[in-house]
Design a protein around this motif. Structure first.
Motif, PDB file in Angstrom:
ATOM      1  N   PRO A  37       0.783  -1.261   0.141  1.00 32.04           N
ATOM      2  CA  PRO A  37       0.016  -0.076  -0.019  1.00 32.04           C
ATOM      3  C   PRO A  37       0.815   1.103   0.149  1.00 32.04           C
ATOM      4  O   PRO A  37       1.932   1.014   0.852  1.00 32.04           O
ATOM      5  CB  PRO A  37      -0.725  -0.108   1.371  1.00 32.04           C
ATOM      6  CG  PRO A  37      -0.729  -1.619   1.374  1.00 32.04           C
ATOM      7  CD  PRO A  37       0.504  -2.037   1.186  1.00 32.04           C
ATOM      8  N   SER A  53       0.329   6.735  -8.324  1.00 29.61           N
ATOM      9  CA  SER A  53       0.253   5.548  -7.217  1.00 29.61           C
ATOM     10  C   SER A  53      -0.815   4.610  -7.442  1.00 29.61           C
ATOM     11  O   SER A  53      -1.981   5.121  -7.886  1.00 29.61           O
ATOM     12  CB  SER A  53       0.055   6.518  -6.098  1.00 29.61           C
ATOM     13  OG  SER A  53       0.894   7.247  -5.594  1.00 29.61           O
ATOM     14  N   LEU A  54      -0.702   3.511  -6.798  1.00 25.90           N
ATOM     15  CA  LEU A  54      -1.809   2.404  -6.914  1.00 25.90           C
ATOM     16  C   LEU A  54      -2.897   2.898  -5.868  1.00 25.90           C
ATOM     17  O   LEU A  54      -2.609   3.467  -4.783  1.00 25.90           O
ATOM     18  CB  LEU A  54      -1.422   1.265  -6.616  1.00 25.90           C
ATOM     19  CG  LEU A  54      -0.440   0.713  -7.819  1.00 25.90           C
ATOM     20  CD1 LEU A  54       0.637  -0.329  -7.563  1.00 25.90           C
ATOM     21  CD2 LEU A  54      -1.361  -0.006  -9.062  1.00 25.90           C
ATOM     22  N   CYS A  55      -4.198   3.046  -6.165  1.00 22.69           N
ATOM     23  CA  CYS A  55      -5.161   3.522  -5.210  1.00 22.69           C
ATOM     24  C   CYS A  55      -6.037   2.378  -4.695  1.00 22.69           C
ATOM     25  O   CYS A  55      -7.303   2.872  -4.101  1.00 22.69           O
ATOM     26  CB  CYS A  55      -6.091   4.517  -6.116  1.00 22.69           C
ATOM     27  SG  CYS A  55      -6.879   3.819  -7.480  1.00 22.69           S
ATOM     28  N   VAL A  56      -5.615   1.158  -4.700  1.00 24.45           N
ATOM     29  CA  VAL A  56      -6.390   0.109  -4.315  1.00 24.45           C
ATOM     30  C   VAL A  56      -5.661  -0.835  -3.345  1.00 24.45           C
ATOM     31  O   VAL A  56      -4.435  -0.798  -3.212  1.00 24.45           O
ATOM     32  CB  VAL A  56      -7.009  -0.836  -5.433  1.00 24.45           C
ATOM     33  CG1 VAL A  56      -8.016  -0.138  -6.177  1.00 24.45           C
ATOM     34  CG2 VAL A  56      -5.760  -1.131  -6.265  1.00 24.45           C
ATOM     35  N   SER A  57      -6.447  -1.641  -2.383  1.00 26.20           N
ATOM     36  CA  SER A  57      -5.838  -2.432  -1.465  1.00 26.20           C
ATOM     37  C   SER A  57      -5.190  -3.922  -2.409  1.00 26.20           C
ATOM     38  O   SER A  57      -5.620  -4.373  -3.294  1.00 26.20           O
ATOM     39  CB  SER A  57      -6.618  -2.963  -0.472  1.00 26.20           C
ATOM     40  OG  SER A  57      -6.093  -3.894   0.351  1.00 26.20           O
ATOM     41  N   TRP A  63      -5.448  -3.795 -10.050  1.00 30.13           N
ATOM     42  CA  TRP A  63      -4.148  -2.676  -9.987  1.00 30.13           C
ATOM     43  C   TRP A  63      -5.052  -1.436 -10.919  1.00 30.13           C
ATOM     44  O   TRP A  63      -5.212  -1.441 -11.954  1.00 30.13           O
ATOM     45  CB  TRP A  63      -3.226  -3.301 -10.987  1.00 30.13           C
ATOM     46  CG  TRP A  63      -2.398  -4.204 -10.452  1.00 30.13           C
ATOM     47  CD1 TRP A  63      -1.130  -4.274  -9.796  1.00 30.13           C
ATOM     48  CD2 TRP A  63      -2.837  -5.678 -10.048  1.00 30.13           C
ATOM     49  NE1 TRP A  63      -0.700  -5.466  -9.154  1.00 30.13           N
ATOM     50  CE2 TRP A  63      -1.651  -6.387  -9.440  1.00 30.13           C
ATOM     51  CE3 TRP A  63      -3.962  -6.523 -10.691  1.00 30.13           C
ATOM     52  CZ2 TRP A  63      -1.765  -7.641  -9.064  1.00 30.13           C
ATOM     53  CZ3 TRP A  63      -3.844  -7.897 -10.262  1.00 30.13           C
ATOM     54  CH2 TRP A  63      -2.751  -8.490  -9.434  1.00 30.13           C
ATOM     55  N   SER A 124      -4.746   3.599  -1.159  1.00 23.47           N
ATOM     56  CA  SER A 124      -4.421   2.134  -0.769  1.00 23.47           C
ATOM     57  C   SER A 124      -3.881   1.846   0.534  1.00 23.47           C
ATOM     58  O   SER A 124      -4.424   0.633   1.048  1.00 23.47           O
ATOM     59  CB  SER A 124      -3.294   1.998  -1.570  1.00 23.47           C
ATOM     60  OG  SER A 124      -2.619   0.695  -1.621  1.00 23.47           O
ATOM     61  N   GLU A 127      -7.656   1.627   2.661  1.00 24.36           N
ATOM     62  CA  GLU A 127      -8.429   0.441   2.337  1.00 24.36           C
ATOM     63  C   GLU A 127      -7.477  -1.078   3.056  1.00 24.36           C
ATOM     64  O   GLU A 127      -8.374  -1.625   3.623  1.00 24.36           O
ATOM     65  CB  GLU A 127      -8.629   0.202   0.983  1.00 24.36           C
ATOM     66  CG  GLU A 127      -9.509   1.366   0.252  1.00 24.36           C
ATOM     67  CD  GLU A 127     -10.253   0.740  -0.966  1.00 24.36           C
ATOM     68  OE1 GLU A 127     -10.488  -0.450  -1.130  1.00 24.36           O
ATOM     69  OE2 GLU A 127     -10.465   1.500  -1.756  1.00 24.36           O
ATOM     70  N   TYR A 128      -6.432  -0.970   2.800  1.00 24.59           N
ATOM     71  CA  TYR A 128      -5.906  -2.266   3.223  1.00 24.59           C
ATOM     72  C   TYR A 128      -5.662  -2.140   4.770  1.00 24.59           C
ATOM     73  O   TYR A 128      -5.722  -3.270   5.289  1.00 24.59           O
ATOM     74  CB  TYR A 128      -4.366  -2.226   2.598  1.00 24.59           C
ATOM     75  CG  TYR A 128      -3.440  -3.209   3.246  1.00 24.59           C
ATOM     76  CD1 TYR A 128      -3.545  -4.713   2.606  1.00 24.59           C
ATOM     77  CD2 TYR A 128      -2.458  -3.384   4.267  1.00 24.59           C
ATOM     78  CE1 TYR A 128      -2.773  -5.616   3.197  1.00 24.59           C
ATOM     79  CE2 TYR A 128      -1.731  -4.420   4.670  1.00 24.59           C
ATOM     80  CZ  TYR A 128      -2.139  -5.482   4.061  1.00 24.59           C
ATOM     81  OH  TYR A 128      -1.121  -6.840   4.491  1.00 24.59           O
TER      82      TYR A 128
END
Length: 349
Positions: A37, A53-57, A63, A124, A127-128
């Protein structure tokens, strides 16, 4: 830096000037695209490299990046206006050091200060952390022009509904008045003091993250540190260098004008002539070597490498820690040769 052609499988409009773009990762590449994250991926669009940046968990096995079209932003405006489902883009594997430790068995409080598209890596992390830490208190202080410019607004609302005892979203607007004056305007030094007086107890804070404009980051990082949070628990991310890399060094910098440097990259060793008028990245590219880089200004970590023989001069940066310097790490984009003999290893990082 290794790029792969990835297919876009979803484009979701977030605001009038931002989108969420998701990629399909083939099964045989998914291990290479595992991420923490807060990390980012680098896109290569017509020879222009940009970090998003990756915006998910990571737990969602998805992705996605958040892209906000910037004025005169060649890549961001292209991604916002032109990319559609089925398109293929050159995407590097995840990288970056804007991460925090995961502590699922502890009760802790996290603070995130962000503005505009700076929310992307925070999403990210948020959520994680909510998925993995039952006793976390996660405060997000998020600055935008108005409520219509909030990226991921629906998702933030959903997270608040699903985790009402764990997540606390504080929206600040610069061009829309709110009933509580504390939420009007940017988060500066005075606003930070009000936040500590009215919204959070700094003595309970374990980690603080900042992602946004450079002035905001530098101001808040100092204020958080002055409030009692030690540096290793203050995390921030910059993607846009405020000065050009060639302005970091003067022509009178000590060290040889030219040096033959041995470079190890992707298990291959090359000898390259490095003139101190250029940074190491440009010297490698001129020699036909596909060296990893992105910002070229000391604010990302894409070009981090280790000096295994000799010494280099390195400019100011927002990446390397004291322990990195002790281990011989440098950033190739803002380094210049200091000794007549040099060996650089990109693999030993």
């Amino acid at each position: 830096m290794k790029f792969n052609l990835l297919t876009v499988n979803e484009v979701k409009k977030l605001t009038n000037d931002s989108v969420q773009i998701s990629f399909d990762i083939p099964e045989d590449l998914q291990n290479e695209y595992n991420f923490l994250p807060g990390q980012y991926i680098t896109l290569n669009v017509d020879g222009n490299r940009r970090d998003y940046s990756l915006c998910v968990s990571p737990k969602d096995k998805k992705w996605s990046i958040g892209v906000k079209a910037q004025p005169n932003g060649k890549v961001s405006t292209y991604l916002f206006n032109n990319v559609k489902v089925g398109d293929q883009l050159e995407v590097a594997t995840p990288d970056g050091r804007f991460t925090i430790p995961s502590k699922p068995n502890e009760k802790r409080t996290l603070l995130a200060f962000t503005a505009g598209s700076g929310i992307t890596p925070i999403m990210s992390m948020l959520e994680y952390t909510l998925q993995t830490e039952e006793w976390v208190n996660f405060h997000v202080f998020y600055v935008n022009k108005d409520e219509n410019s909030i990226m991921f607004k629906d998702r933030l609302t959903e997270l608040k509904q699903n985790y009402p005892n764990n997540v606390f979203i504080h929206y600040f607007y610069t061009k829309q008045d709110q009933e509580n004056f504390i939420y009007n305007g940017r988060i500066d030094e005075k606003k930070f003091d009000l936040i500590l007086n009215q919204l959070v107890d700094i003595n309970e804070v374990d980690e603080a993250m900042i992602c946004g404009p450079e002035e905001m980051i530098l101001t808040l990082a100092k204020k958080i540190n002055d409030a009692g949070i030690i540096e290793k628990h203050i995390h921030f991310e910059l993607f846009n260098p405020s000065i050009k890399s060639q302005e970091i060094f003067t022509k009178h910098q000590e060290g040889p004008q030219t040096v033959e440097v041995t470079v190890t990259l992707d298990d291959e060793t090359s000898v390259v002539t490095w003139n101190k008028e250029k940074n190491l990245i440009d010297s490698l590219i001129d020699a036909g070597i596909d060296a990893p880089y992105s910002c070229k200004g000391g604010v990302c970590s894409s070009c981090m490498c280790k000096v295994t023989e000799g010494e280099v001069n390195i400019g100011d940066n927002f990446v390397l820690t004291d322990s990195d310097y002790e281990e011989g790490m440098t950033l190739a984009c803002i380094s210049r040769p200091k000794t007549a003999t040099l060996s650089i290893d990109f693999d030993d990082v």
